[in-house]
Design a protein around this motif. Structure first.
Motif, PDB file in Angstrom:
ATOM      1  N   GLU A  11     -98.051  27.675  97.448  1.00  0.00           N
ATOM      2  CA  GLU A  11     -96.696  27.275  97.849  1.00  0.00           C
ATOM      3  C   GLU A  11     -95.677  27.702  96.806  1.00  0.00           C
ATOM      4  N   ARG A  12     -96.094  27.739  95.540  1.00  0.00           N
ATOM      5  CA  ARG A  12     -95.156  28.063  94.455  1.00  0.00           C
ATOM      6  C   ARG A  12     -95.303  29.507  93.994  1.00  0.00           C
ATOM      7  N   TYR A  13     -96.530  30.018  94.024  1.00  0.00           N
ATOM      8  CA  TYR A  13     -96.782  31.375  93.530  1.00  0.00           C
ATOM      9  C   TYR A  13     -97.301  32.259  94.656  1.00  0.00           C
ATOM     10  N   GLU A  14     -96.913  33.523  94.594  1.00  0.00           N
ATOM     11  CA  GLU A  14     -97.490  34.506  95.511  1.00  0.00           C
ATOM     12  C   GLU A  14     -98.546  35.279  94.738  1.00  0.00           C
ATOM     13  N   ALA A  15     -99.739  35.411  95.313  1.00  0.00           N
ATOM     14  CA  ALA A  15    -100.788  36.193  94.657  1.00  0.00           C
ATOM     15  C   ALA A  15    -100.646  37.654  95.069  1.00  0.00           C
ATOM     16  N   VAL A  16    -100.884  38.563  94.135  1.00  0.00           N
ATOM     17  CA  VAL A  16    -100.844  40.002  94.419  1.00  0.00           C
ATOM     18  C   VAL A  16    -102.213  40.553  94.033  1.00  0.00           C
ATOM     19  N   ILE A  17    -102.912  41.080  95.032  1.00  0.00           N
ATOM     20  CA  ILE A  17    -104.314  41.467  94.831  1.00  0.00           C
ATOM     21  C   ILE A  17    -104.518  42.925  95.233  1.00  0.00           C
ATOM     22  N   GLY A  18    -105.216  43.667  94.409  1.00  0.00           N
ATOM     23  CA  GLY A  18    -105.654  45.019  94.756  1.00  0.00           C
ATOM     24  C   GLY A  18    -107.160  45.074  94.553  1.00  0.00           C
ATOM     25  N   LEU A  19    -107.841  45.860  95.375  1.00  0.00           N
ATOM     26  CA  LEU A  19    -109.299  45.948  95.254  1.00  0.00           C
ATOM     27  C   LEU A  19    -109.726  47.337  94.815  1.00  0.00           C
ATOM     28  N   GLU A  20    -110.828  47.383  94.065  1.00  0.00           N
ATOM     29  CA  GLU A  20    -111.502  48.646  93.756  1.00  0.00           C
ATOM     30  C   GLU A  20    -112.904  48.494  94.297  1.00  0.00           C
ATOM     31  N   PRO A 137     -92.466  42.815 101.218  1.00  0.00           N
ATOM     32  CA  PRO A 137     -93.572  43.463 101.923  1.00  0.00           C
ATOM     33  C   PRO A 137     -94.863  43.352 101.103  1.00  0.00           C
ATOM     34  N   PRO A 138     -96.012  43.566 101.713  1.00  0.00           N
ATOM     35  CA  PRO A 138     -96.252  43.999 103.091  1.00  0.00           C
ATOM     36  C   PRO A 138     -96.115  42.856 104.097  1.00  0.00           C
ATOM     37  N   GLY A 146    -103.923  34.982 115.180  1.00  0.00           N
ATOM     38  CA  GLY A 146    -103.608  34.779 113.767  1.00  0.00           C
ATOM     39  C   GLY A 146    -102.554  35.791 113.355  1.00  0.00           C
ATOM     40  N   TYR A 147    -102.944  36.754 112.502  1.00  0.00           N
ATOM     41  CA  TYR A 147    -101.995  37.812 112.166  1.00  0.00           C
ATOM     42  C   TYR A 147    -102.725  39.077 111.751  1.00  0.00           C
ATOM     43  N   ARG A 148    -101.976  40.177 111.750  1.00  0.00           N
ATOM     44  CA  ARG A 148    -102.496  41.477 111.337  1.00  0.00           C
ATOM     45  C   ARG A 148    -101.640  42.005 110.210  1.00  0.00           C
ATOM     46  N   VAL A 149    -102.240  42.736 109.282  1.00  0.00           N
ATOM     47  CA  VAL A 149    -101.458  43.345 108.205  1.00  0.00           C
ATOM     48  C   VAL A 149    -102.156  44.633 107.777  1.00  0.00           C
ATOM     49  N   ARG A 150    -101.335  45.642 107.438  1.00  0.00           N
ATOM     50  CA  ARG A 150    -101.891  46.930 107.027  1.00  0.00           C
ATOM     51  C   ARG A 150    -101.994  46.982 105.511  1.00  0.00           C
ATOM     52  N   ILE A 151    -103.160  47.322 105.023  1.00  0.00           N
ATOM     53  CA  ILE A 151    -103.412  47.415 103.587  1.00  0.00           C
ATOM     54  C   ILE A 151    -103.467  48.890 103.204  1.00  0.00           C
ATOM     55  N   MET A 193    -118.534  56.608  95.659  1.00  0.00           N
ATOM     56  CA  MET A 193    -117.129  56.694  96.076  1.00  0.00           C
ATOM     57  C   MET A 193    -116.399  55.498  95.498  1.00  0.00           C
ATOM     58  N   GLU A 194    -115.233  55.737  94.902  1.00  0.00           N
ATOM     59  CA  GLU A 194    -114.411  54.608  94.475  1.00  0.00           C
ATOM     60  C   GLU A 194    -113.147  54.597  95.311  1.00  0.00           C
ATOM     61  N   LEU A 195    -112.944  53.512  96.044  1.00  0.00           N
ATOM     62  CA  LEU A 195    -111.729  53.342  96.844  1.00  0.00           C
ATOM     63  C   LEU A 195    -110.833  52.340  96.139  1.00  0.00           C
ATOM     64  N   VAL A 196    -109.564  52.697  95.965  1.00  0.00           N
ATOM     65  CA  VAL A 196    -108.594  51.809  95.317  1.00  0.00           C
ATOM     66  C   VAL A 196    -107.510  51.474  96.329  1.00  0.00           C
ATOM     67  N   THR A 197    -107.234  50.177  96.521  1.00  0.00           N
ATOM     68  CA  THR A 197    -106.168  49.801  97.464  1.00  0.00           C
ATOM     69  C   THR A 197    -104.844  49.670  96.725  1.00  0.00           C
ATOM     70  N   GLU A 198    -103.769  49.713  97.476  1.00  0.00           N
ATOM     71  CA  GLU A 198    -102.461  49.329  96.945  1.00  0.00           C
ATOM     72  C   GLU A 198    -102.509  47.811  96.700  1.00  0.00           C
ATOM     73  N   PRO A 199    -101.607  47.289  95.870  1.00  0.00           N
ATOM     74  CA  PRO A 199    -101.603  45.824  95.654  1.00  0.00           C
ATOM     75  C   PRO A 199    -100.969  45.110  96.843  1.00  0.00           C
ATOM     76  N   ASP A 200    -101.536  45.312  98.032  1.00  0.00           N
ATOM     77  CA  ASP A 200    -100.949  44.826  99.292  1.00  0.00           C
ATOM     78  C   ASP A 200    -101.587  43.536  99.791  1.00  0.00           C
ATOM     79  N   ILE A 201    -102.598  43.049  99.094  1.00  0.00           N
ATOM     80  CA  ILE A 201    -103.342  41.886  99.573  1.00  0.00           C
ATOM     81  C   ILE A 201    -102.724  40.635  98.959  1.00  0.00           C
TER      82      ILE A 201
END
Ligand SMILES: [Zn+2]
Length: 526
Positions: A11-20, A137-138, A146-151, A193-201
């Motif tokens: 409620e107070r903080y937004e988490a910003v997550i990226g995955l490798e 964004p995102p 529920g909802y959909r979101v593009r990562i 293979m190493e896949l890196v996401t944007e910090p969109d999660i």
């Protein structure tokens, strides 16, 4: 940690997550730069050669199949494929790395700029608190479930895996408390293979859904067996938090050692709350790598995080760069199989099954193949009521069959219940030969013995009686024996019908077709 604690922090903080996400290209069958076989387990240091042991003078030869699989993975995740690419050396010392450098990719990865859509439904929706008023964004899009979101996907590059350290005497395989360490180079040089996401999660649930979606895409492609417990798919997460509505990112920590989707979710939930507690107490977050301890259910500091310049990347001098022909890339794109999202949509459109069921069936290709084979056997070509039977097949697979496979520890392909048998069972119920309750008993017997449902129904004398004269005879007997109840029914107390149906079923030793019994009884009473 209580779930509510996470929601309170969010409620107070937004988490910003990226995955490798590291995935071994097990489909390539041999190592990245030599001909040694790729396989899990085996006697230590038996699948090695001078190249993957880093002997002086040994020269790497790139594995064309591994590169092809990586380009396919990029195409399946909407990435741009580089026409010009090359390998770099990443220098670092660790005993599981025989050359003291890893051949990896740096500024010219094979794939970049992709995206994968995820759907979040059920309880996971509650973690996305800004669903209706997103501040930054995102942006997520609400839908019925529920909802959909593009990562976004920053890049997918190819590198070689390391060997494996075994710390003897350390707890959970960690070096702390160990008396000595052993190294096994069987894994060294495996295409990775190493896949890196944007910090969109934004939530632990989105991280879990992304990793699950990616695994289902890799499985549909066949690029890897994606076994998280054996380490052929490994997920690391970068996570930071910021006050809601604030744009600059906070300081991130990297969390490692999550070897299941649940561990990924729980480690991130823990880490978000830990960072919030630190900030709330006036402390600061330090950039570091943290280790998830699944039994203690917490993360602990492993080391301060390296910066890229610590690795002194430079172009691999033993290999020429790659130049790809656009026509070759087009020919690979034409080879892409049906991917999970398309398969899900086809199941909904063709078979009329609920979207949630379609998602589960389409996520695992083995499950999907089984489903389609069972539906084909339950529905003769051109028959009506297709949707009805397909929905029943889906219900059996996601209900009794899944429970049975889990309990028995059996893969769906090895089950006693073949797709044809499941189709046969659905037909027996749909045609009224057995009741739904009897079907459960038949299913259990088929799962146990491997005998077909029709044979079991025959052998146990379970066949439901749908013969009109037999039912009428039983109804007459019951009406004659219970004049008071019949009087009540005719006097307007129609709810007594349930009791009368029960009497007829008893008369027929439970084998009467309930729908036909009901119909015959009403007809004769009126
Ligand atoms: Zn080798």
């Amino acid at each position: 940690m209580a779930r509510n604690r996470l929601l309170e922090v969010l409620e107070r903080y937004e988490a910003v997550i990226g995955l490798e996400i590291h995935t071994e290209v097990t489909a390539a069958q041999t190592k990245m730069f030599c001909g040694c076989p790729v396989a899990f387990g085996g006697e230590p240091n038996t699948r090695v050669c001078p190249v993957c042991l880093g002997m002086p003078g040994a020269l790497p030869v790139p594995n064309g199949a591994a590169i092809e699989w990586t380009v396919l993975a990029g195409l399946a995740t909407d990435c741009d494929i580089a026409l010009w690419s090359q390998f770099h050396r990443k220098q670092y010392f660790y005993p599981d790395m025989p050359k003291d450098y890893q051949i990896s990719q740096y500024d010219l990865p094979f794939c970049s700029g992709g995206e994968v859509e995820i759907e979040v439904d059920g309880e996971g929706v509650t973690q996305r608190l800004d669903l209706d008023t997103p501040l930054l964004p995102p942006f997520a899009v609400r839908d019925a479930d529920g909802y959909r979101v593009r990562i976004g996907i920053t890049r997918i590059h190819l590198e070689e895996d390391t060997g494996k350290m075994i710390h003897v005497g350390g707890s959970e395989g960690r070096i702390a408390g160990a008396t000595h360490s052993l190294v096994d180079f069987n894994r060294a040089g495996t295409p990775l293979m190493e896949l890196v996401t944007e910090p969109d999660i934004r939530t632990p649930e989105e991280a879990r859904r992304f990793a699950q979606k990616l695994r289902s895409i890799w499985l549909a492609l066949g690029v890897s067996d994606c076994n998280m417990e054996e380490g052929s798919m490994r997920v690391d997460a970068n996570v930071s938090i910021r006050r809601r509505g604030v744009e600059p990112f906070g300081v991130k920590s990297e969390v490692k050692n999550m070897n299941s989707f649940k561990a990924l979710h729980d480690a991130l939930a823990y880490e978000i709350v830990r960072q919030a507690d630190t900030l709330d107490a006036g402390g600061t977050i330090v950039q570091e790598t943290r280790h998830w301890d699944a039994s203690a259910r917490l993360t602990s500091s492993l080391r301060s995080k390296e910066e890229a310049h610590d690795y002194r990347y430079f172009p691999e001098p033993d290999m020429v760069p790659f130049s790809f022909d656009p026509e070759w890339i087009d020919s690979l794109a034409a080879r892409l199989p049906e991917l999970p999202d398309a398969r899900r949509d086809r199941y909904v459109a063709t078979f009329g099954i609920p979207k949630r069921d379609a998602v589960t069936l389409a996520a695992d290709s083995a499950l999907g193949v089984y489903f389609e084979a069972a539906v084909a056997s339950a529905i003769p070509v051109g028959a009506s009521r297709d949707g009805q039977r397909a929905r029943q097949v889906a219900n059996w697979i996601l209900g009794d069959l899944s429970a049975h496979l889990n309990a028995a520890g059996v893969e769906i392909g090895a089950s006693n219940v073949t797709p044809a048998m499941l189709g046969e069972l659905v037909v027996l119920v749909d045609e009224g030969a057995i009741s739904g309750k009897q079907a459960k008993e038949v299913f259990a017997a088929t799962a146990e013995t491997g005998d077909g449902p029709a044979a079991i129904v025959e052998a146990r004398g379970m066949k439901q009686v749908s013969d009109a004269s037999a039912i009428e005879a039983a109804v007459r007997t019951v009406i004659a024996a219970n004049p008071a109840e019949v009087e009540n029914y005719r006097g307007g107390k129609t709810q007594v019908i349930g009791w009368l149906v029960g009497q007829v079923m008893r008369e027929m030793r439970g084998q009467g077709n309930p729908a036909l019994v009901n119909e015959a009884l009403r007809k004769m009473l009126e």
